[in-house]
Design an enzyme around this catalytic site. Structure first.
Site, PDB file in Angstrom:
ATOM      1  CD1 TRP A 180      -3.155  -1.076   0.582  1.00  0.00           C
ATOM      2  CD2 TRP A 180      -1.692  -2.388   1.830  1.00  0.00           C
ATOM      3  NE1 TRP A 180      -3.730  -2.427   0.682  1.00  0.00           N
ATOM      4  CE2 TRP A 180      -3.030  -3.222   1.551  1.00  0.00           C
ATOM      5  CE3 TRP A 180      -0.751  -2.885   2.596  1.00  0.00           C
ATOM      6  CZ2 TRP A 180      -3.085  -4.380   1.958  1.00  0.00           C
ATOM      7  CZ3 TRP A 180      -1.015  -4.267   3.132  1.00  0.00           C
ATOM      8  CH2 TRP A 180      -2.204  -4.971   2.821  1.00  0.00           C
ATOM      9  CG  HIS A 201      -6.511  -1.435   3.746  1.00  0.00           C
ATOM     10  ND1 HIS A 201      -6.022  -2.683   3.662  1.00  0.00           N
ATOM     11  CD2 HIS A 201      -6.303  -0.848   4.703  1.00  0.00           C
ATOM     12  CE1 HIS A 201      -5.368  -2.697   4.883  1.00  0.00           C
ATOM     13  NE2 HIS A 201      -5.319  -1.676   5.436  1.00  0.00           N
ATOM     14  NE  ARG A 244      -4.890   1.205  -2.076  1.00  0.00           N
ATOM     15  CZ  ARG A 244      -5.166  -0.118  -2.246  1.00  0.00           C
ATOM     16  NH1 ARG A 244      -4.784  -0.576  -3.373  1.00  0.00           N
ATOM     17  NH2 ARG A 244      -6.043  -0.689  -1.459  1.00  0.00           N
ATOM     18  CD  GLN A 285     -10.278  -1.135  -0.471  1.00  0.00           C
ATOM     19  OE1 GLN A 285     -10.154  -1.110   0.525  1.00  0.00           O
ATOM     20  NE2 GLN A 285      -9.128  -1.686  -1.200  1.00  0.00           N
ATOM     21  CB  VAL A 288      -7.110 -13.136   5.800  1.00  0.00           C
ATOM     22  CG1 VAL A 288      -8.178 -12.478   6.323  1.00  0.00           C
ATOM     23  CG2 VAL A 288      -6.322 -12.778   4.675  1.00  0.00           C
ATOM     24  CB  ALA A 295     -12.168 -10.344   6.411  1.00  0.00           C
TER      25      ALA A 295
HETATM   26  N1  DAH Z   1      -7.558  -4.751   1.992  1.00  0.00           N
HETATM   27  C1  DAH Z   1      -7.194  -5.302   1.000  1.00  0.00           C
HETATM   28  C2  DAH Z   1      -6.638  -4.417  -0.112  1.00  0.00           C
HETATM   29  O1  DAH Z   1      -6.802  -3.350  -0.197  1.00  0.00           O
HETATM   30  C3  DAH Z   1      -8.226  -6.322   0.412  1.00  0.00           C
HETATM   31  C4  DAH Z   1      -8.480  -7.272   1.406  1.00  0.00           C
HETATM   32  C5  DAH Z   1      -7.928  -8.576   0.967  1.00  0.00           C
HETATM   33  C6  DAH Z   1      -9.478  -7.009   2.279  1.00  0.00           C
HETATM   34  C7  DAH Z   1      -8.355  -9.701   1.798  1.00  0.00           C
HETATM   35  C8  DAH Z   1      -9.891  -8.131   3.138  1.00  0.00           C
HETATM   36  C9  DAH Z   1      -8.966  -9.379   2.939  1.00  0.00           C
HETATM   37  O2  DAH Z   1     -10.645  -8.284   4.083  1.00  0.00           O
HETATM   38  O3  DAH Z   1      -9.525 -10.612   3.842  1.00  0.00           O
HETATM   39  O4  DAH Z   1      -5.840  -4.742  -1.045  1.00  0.00           O
END
Ligand code: DAH
Length: 347
Positions: free
Chosen positions: A158, A178, A204, A218, A261, A315
């Site tokens: 990020w 995010h 970003r 998002q 995760v 998630a």
């Molecule tokens: N936050 C991640 C992104 O911005 C996307 C994401 C991936 C969210 C996996 C999640 C997850 O909750 O389990 O790239």
């Protein structure tokens, strides 16, 4: 006392030029009183006739009476002309209340909003609740609490816009990159069972190109409960993919890495443009990546005070612009926020 031709001529010249200058009913009345009224200039001449010698009386009397009739006629004509121009002025100023009003421009929802609503509707119908969080976020929630520590290479995923605020030699605030920080905020404030979706803008530090923008929308999803399994994740997200992209889509999950995760994965659908043959949209792979997901890391559950032996959760996070681009065949993400009505009016 005017009593000869000369003074009648003077009265006539003056009366006529004054009448010419009259422009409204009020000054016309004033003119009438001044010339023909009981103490008017011409009336006084007529009254003074009695004092004249007979011969002169006849001559002046005839002319004065003629002038009186002429001026009365001129008065009537002027009255008629004034009345007519008043009517004309009304006609010009008239408002036609039967004309249609000026057209009101009709607005519409931005394509991102349309897709966002479709996506939220889908999860709401499955029992998820919509919650929102701050766009200016602490480093703690955006990274640390999601198992992305300082100096860890995972931070490179990020590119961050930092807020110009320093505390103890550090910059602890940023524009969230995010919506995942809301996972932690929600868990800190509630007890399981949890089913939430979190829509919101993310930012970003990005060199923009057709697939990268410095701001994006998002939707984060989080479900925590006793006995929540990978099967729940797969069922929920497959259902979502079918509702948004059509029931015929093939759905596949593939391993991916996200620090918060375990296991982490991405959801893909078979390319609806080439039917899996391989084209530009799917980078010739036959598959299109839709979102990231995974089972909430037990360390995160423990950190918010949940018993990770008892509770499990899944998630996911997805980009709305990406979904809108795929659904609407939009080829450049920068079009969304360029404010070009020729683009926006197409949706
Ligand atoms: N936050 C991640 C992104 O911005 C996307 C994401 C991936 C969210 C996996 C999640 C997850 O909750 O389990 O790239």
């Amino acid at each position: 006392m005017p009593s000869d031709n000369e003074s009648l001529t003077r009265i006539e010249t003056q009366a006529r030029s004054e009448l010419d200058a009259v422009a409204d009913a009020e000054s016309l009345e004033r003119w009438r009183v001044a010339c023909l009224g009981r103490r008017g200039r011409l009336t006084l001449v007529l009254r003074g006739l009695a004092d004249l010698p007979v011969e002169e009386r006849k001559r002046v009397g005839t002319q004065a009476n003629r002038l009186k009739r002429e001026l009365e006629t001129a008065l009537q004509e002027k009255k008629a002309r004034l009345a007519q121009s008043a009517t004309e002025a009304l006609i010009v100023e008239r408002i036609d209340v039967t004309l249609p009003g000026p057209p009101l421009p009709r607005g519409r929802l931005h394509p991102t909003t349309q897709t966002l609503r479709d996506v939220l509707d889908c999860f709401v119908s499955m029992g998820f609740q919509v919650v929102e969080g701050p766009e200016i976020e602490w480093d703690h929630y955006n990274f640390e609490a999601l198992r992305i520590p300082k100096d860890h290479p995972a931070r490179d995923m990020w590119d961050t816009l930092w807020i110009d605020y320093e505390k103890d030699g550090e910059r602890p605030m940023l524009l969230r990159t995010h919506t995942s920080p809301m996972q932690v905020r929600v868990m800190e404030q509630t007890e399981p069972p949890i089913r939430v979706v979190v829509p919101g803008k993310c930012y970003r530090y990005e060199a923009t190109d057709p697939t990268h923008e410095w701001m994006l929308t998002q939707v984060e999803g989080l479900a925590v409960d006793e006995g929540m399994s990978l099967g729940d994740l797969k069922g929920t997200l497959a259902d979502f993919a079918h509702r948004i992209f059509g029931p015929d889509r093939k759905v596949a999950f593939r391993c991916d890495y996200f620090p918060f995760v375990e296991p982490g994965m991405e959801l893909r659908i078979d390319c609806f443009l080439c039917g899996g043959q391989g084209c530009r949209t799917c980078s010739r792979s036959g598959w299109i990546e839709i979102l990231g997901a995974g089972m909430v890391h037990p360390e995160i559950l423990d950190a918010v005070g949940y018993d990770s032996e008892r509770y499990t959760g899944f998630a996911f996070g997805l980009g709305i612009e990406r979904i809108a681009m795929l659904r609407q065949g939009i080829e450049d993400i920068r079009l969304f926020y360029a404010n070009d009505l020729r683009f926006l009016r197409q949706f």
